[in-house]
Design an enzyme around this catalytic site. Structure first.
Site, mmCIF file in Angstrom:
data_model
loop_
_atom_site.group_PDB
_atom_site.id
_atom_site.type_symbol
_atom_site.label_atom_id
_atom_site.label_comp_id
_atom_site.label_asym_id
_atom_site.label_seq_id
_atom_site.Cartn_x
_atom_site.Cartn_y
_atom_site.Cartn_z
ATOM 1 N N GLU B 49 -3.921 7.826 9.896
ATOM 2 C CA GLU B 49 -3.397 6.548 9.428
ATOM 3 C C GLU B 49 -2.865 5.784 10.623
ATOM 4 O O GLU B 49 -2.084 6.312 11.407
ATOM 5 C CB GLU B 49 -2.251 6.758 8.430
ATOM 6 C CG GLU B 49 -2.704 7.213 7.067
ATOM 7 C CD GLU B 49 -1.535 7.434 6.113
ATOM 8 O OE1 GLU B 49 -1.742 8.073 5.088
ATOM 9 O OE2 GLU B 49 -0.410 6.978 6.424
ATOM 10 N N ASP B 60 9.781 1.118 4.524
ATOM 11 C CA ASP B 60 9.959 2.050 5.633
ATOM 12 C C ASP B 60 11.413 2.212 6.042
ATOM 13 O O ASP B 60 12.201 1.270 6.014
ATOM 14 C CB ASP B 60 9.137 1.574 6.833
ATOM 15 C CG ASP B 60 7.657 1.811 6.616
ATOM 16 O OD1 ASP B 60 7.288 2.987 6.399
ATOM 17 O OD2 ASP B 60 6.877 0.851 6.642
#
Lengths: 413, 272
Positions: B49, B60
């Protein structure tokens, strides 16, 4: 409420997907999606429950002090007529939402949302705040309903809005300074969303403006529309007709949406949303998302957004912490594209001048946010005929801003 | 067969789960980032990724937020990230690359042009964190036309009523977010994972990878055993960050330290 809305109405949004034209929607991570849908379902049910409405209105009357007065600003009107051409100089009215308990319009939507949170069985409340007005309103409602409250606030704003930080703490809320990004309202909202994702089970996120994922833009607008609904009736009583123009400051856009919405289908009423032009629209330092931004996705919705060519979000700037936001609610974005509302700018300096003028002429110290609206009134009223009426939303009082203003004027306190 | 499907089919034959790594492109600079990308397959990453930096990464935690700031400072843009994938593809045609990021940079690039360019650059799949199935109608046709998998997140909050709909909109693999929370903050219990994976499998034949909160080789091995793969991101980003000098610049050992950690994770997964 029961009136049929005409087909060509500006008051039909949002659609079932939470869209106003191409704007709005629900751009959130999967973890939040089920909760967003739960909030929507709960709000749709609450809206139809007369008891919910009655309880909210009871609080508005006896706790907030609504209806807020409609004030004819006689001295300001005369002052602006002095330099106007013959026959010019509109009558200026203020909708005085600064007289609400907690000193701003924010409490209107907060009480509605806290009642909703209780209905949903949520036991913790979080909020983001810029100027601290929404944080104070949320902390206040949480004190009243005995709910633990956490307010996320950019560290920069904590610094420039100390009186409101202290108020929130007095009211029993926990204030979490946010240091990411420019440490202002955008970053506070990021952090509130992050916290919410991690605490979805028991937490309700009380959003302060007409932005965020659906149903927030519509829900906050519905609650804030009490401003425009009252103003409409009050103006009929005072003048026997509707105003010619409405003026309100725009950060995320909740006070403006609240004033404008009940008038959207009255074509004779012009509307002006005043964005913060900061150090000037020719500079990089402003918060004029509609005038200088373009459509993008942030904080769960598509809206006009200050961003660079690569889609990175830019920092906004305004002397007013409440307008210092790079986006603007989806309904404003839509009304902008339709041309129903004109969006204009007022600079830091213009707002400071308006702040002082209003204090001296009307004995009302406005918040720096509505001082931007007033700055536009000062420009616009002399261009209108004497028998025209201009109604401005004085959506907050300026006690919280006296330190900021003093510093800008070079006064030691 | 797509690179992603091929890779999971191969691993199934091998009888083990995948190590899926996450690093942000351009963190801390383009040269180091490309060296890491090139080194990942050799160190044992099965699927890569590549995080696309964004100013406001809402899902995040602090580690990846800081990585995004470093990457943006180093000049990251979506088109440069695609260029990096093209460079990687010159030496590797088998390891799947999944771009993970947020919607606005894609909107700014132009959705159709992005899907075309991503596919031509050798990208195999997309994870667009803030585009749930309800909002995917703008992206889906273009991604499908270019053969890009749309990998969806399934969360502990995704209930039974919603799960089939989310999975129906997924291709490539399912990314199970093991905790209700942001990246890199806490870890799920084994018990909750043991319950979650069969729940997803009832509705899909796609491979399931578990992410968010997997830090150690043991956790990675366990997740890869319970599901079809383990995603490790924040732990690698933390190692990278800790290796930087006081000005946030890479040191000579930065690449080796991150790849050593990848090797440790890969060994644990291979040992079962």
């Amino acid at each position: 409420m029961n009136k049929t809305v005409p087909l060509n109405s500006f008051r039909q949004g949002p659609d079932a997907r939470g869209r106003f034209g191409q704007f709005g929607g629900r751009f959130v991570a999967e973890t939040l999606m089920p909760l967003i849908l739960e909030v929507e379902k709960a709000y749709e049910a609450a809206k139809r429950d007369p008891q919910f409405d009655a309880e909210w209105r009871r609080l508005l009357t006896h706790y907030v002090g609504r209806p807020s007065p409609l004030w004819y600003a006689d001295r300001l009107t005369e002052h602006l007529r002095k330099d106007a051409a013959p026959g010019k100089g509109a009558k200026v009215y203020f909708k005085r939402d600064e007289l609400n308990h907690t000193g701003a319009h924010k409490i209107n939507a907060v009480l509605g949302q806290i009642l909703l949170a209780k209905r949903m069985g949520k036991t913790r409340i979080i909020a983001e705040t810029g100027a601290g007005q929404h944080g104070v309103a949320t902390a206040t409602a949480c004190a009243l309903f005995d709910l633990p409250c956490t307010v996320f606030m950019g560290a920069t704003d904590v610094e420039r809005q100390q009186p409101n930080v202290f108020r929130m703490k007095l009211l029993g809320a926990q204030v979490m300074p946010v240091t990411s990004g420019a440490a202002t309202l955008k970053d506070a909202m990021n952090e509130a969303l992050r916290y919410w994702v991690a605490n979805v089970e028991d937490t309700y996120y009380c959003i302060g403006t007409v932005a965020g994922p659906h149903p927030y833009p519509a829900m906050v607008r519905d609650f804030q529309s009490v401003i425009g609904t009252e103003a409409r009736a009050q103006m009929q009583e005072a003048e026997g007709r509707l105003p010619d123009a409405l003026v309100a400051a725009i950060g995320g856009g909740s006070n403006a949406m609240g004033l404008f919405y009940p008038f959207l289908d009255d074509p004779e009423v012009q509307m002006f949303g005043v964005e913060a032009a900061g150090r000037g629209l020719h500079t990089e330092e402003h918060a004029a998302s509609l005038e200088k931004g373009r459509p993008g996705v942030l904080h769960g919705n598509r809206m006009y957004l200050l961003q660079d060519a690569d889609g990175q979000v830019q920092e906004a700037h305004s002397i007013s912490a409440g307008l210092d936001y790079p986006g603007v609610g989806p309904e404003h974005s839509w009304l902008h594209e339709l041309g129903r509302v004109q969006y204009v700018g007022a600079t830091d300096d213009e707002a400071l001048a308006a702040f002082q003028l209003c204090s001296k002429l009307e004995g009302i110290i406005p918040a720096l946010e509505p001082a931007h609206a007033l700055a536009y009134v000062i420009r616009q009223a002399p261009a209108m005929a004497r028998d025209q009426i201009l109604l401005m939303n004085l959506c907050g009082r300026g006690d919280k801003d006296i330190f900021t203003v003093a510093r800008h004027l070079g006064v030691e306190m | 067969m797509s690179r992603i499907a091929q890779r999971f089919a191969d691993l199934k034959r091998e009888g083990r789960g995948a190590l899926v790594t996450y690093l942000q492109a351009y963190d801390p600079d383009p040269a180091t980032s490309l060296a890491l990308l090139r080194g990942l397959p050799g160190a044992g990453a099965d699927v890569i990724e590549v995080g696309v930096p964004f100013t406001d990464p809402m899902a995040d935690g602090p580690s990846i937020q800081k990585a995004a700031i470093r990457a943006l400072k180093a000049g990251a843009t979506l088109s440069r990230v695609l260029a990096m994938v093209r460079d990687f593809r010159k030496g590797n045609d088998t390891t799947p690359i999944v771009l993970m990021g947020y919607y606005n940079p894609i909107l700014a690039y132009g959705i159709e042009r992005f899907c075309t360019d991503a596919s031509c650059s050798g990208v195999d799949g997309l994870i667009i964190v803030d585009v749930p199935p309800e909002e995917a109608d703008e992206v889906e046709p273009h991604a499908r036309a270019q053969g890009l998998d749309l990998i969806r997140l399934v969360a502990p909050t995704t209930d039974e009523a919603r799960l089939p709909r989310v999975l129906a909109a997924t291709s490539g693999f399912v990314y199970y977010v093991s905790i209700a929370g942001i990246t890199g903050t806490r870890s799920a219990s084994s018990a909750s994972l043991e319950a979650a994976v069969p729940r997803i499998r009832r509705h899909t034949d796609l491979p399931v990878c578990i992410g968010f909160g997997i830090r150690t080789p043991q956790q990675a091995a366990e997740a890869a055993r319970l599901a079809d793969g383990a995603v490790v991101g924040t732990a690698l980003v933390d190692t990278l960050a800790a290796s930087l000098d006081e000005d946030g610049q890479a040191r000579p050992e930065t690449v080796r330290q991150v790849l050593d950690q990848v090797r440790g994770l890969a060994e644990a997964i291979r040992a079962g």
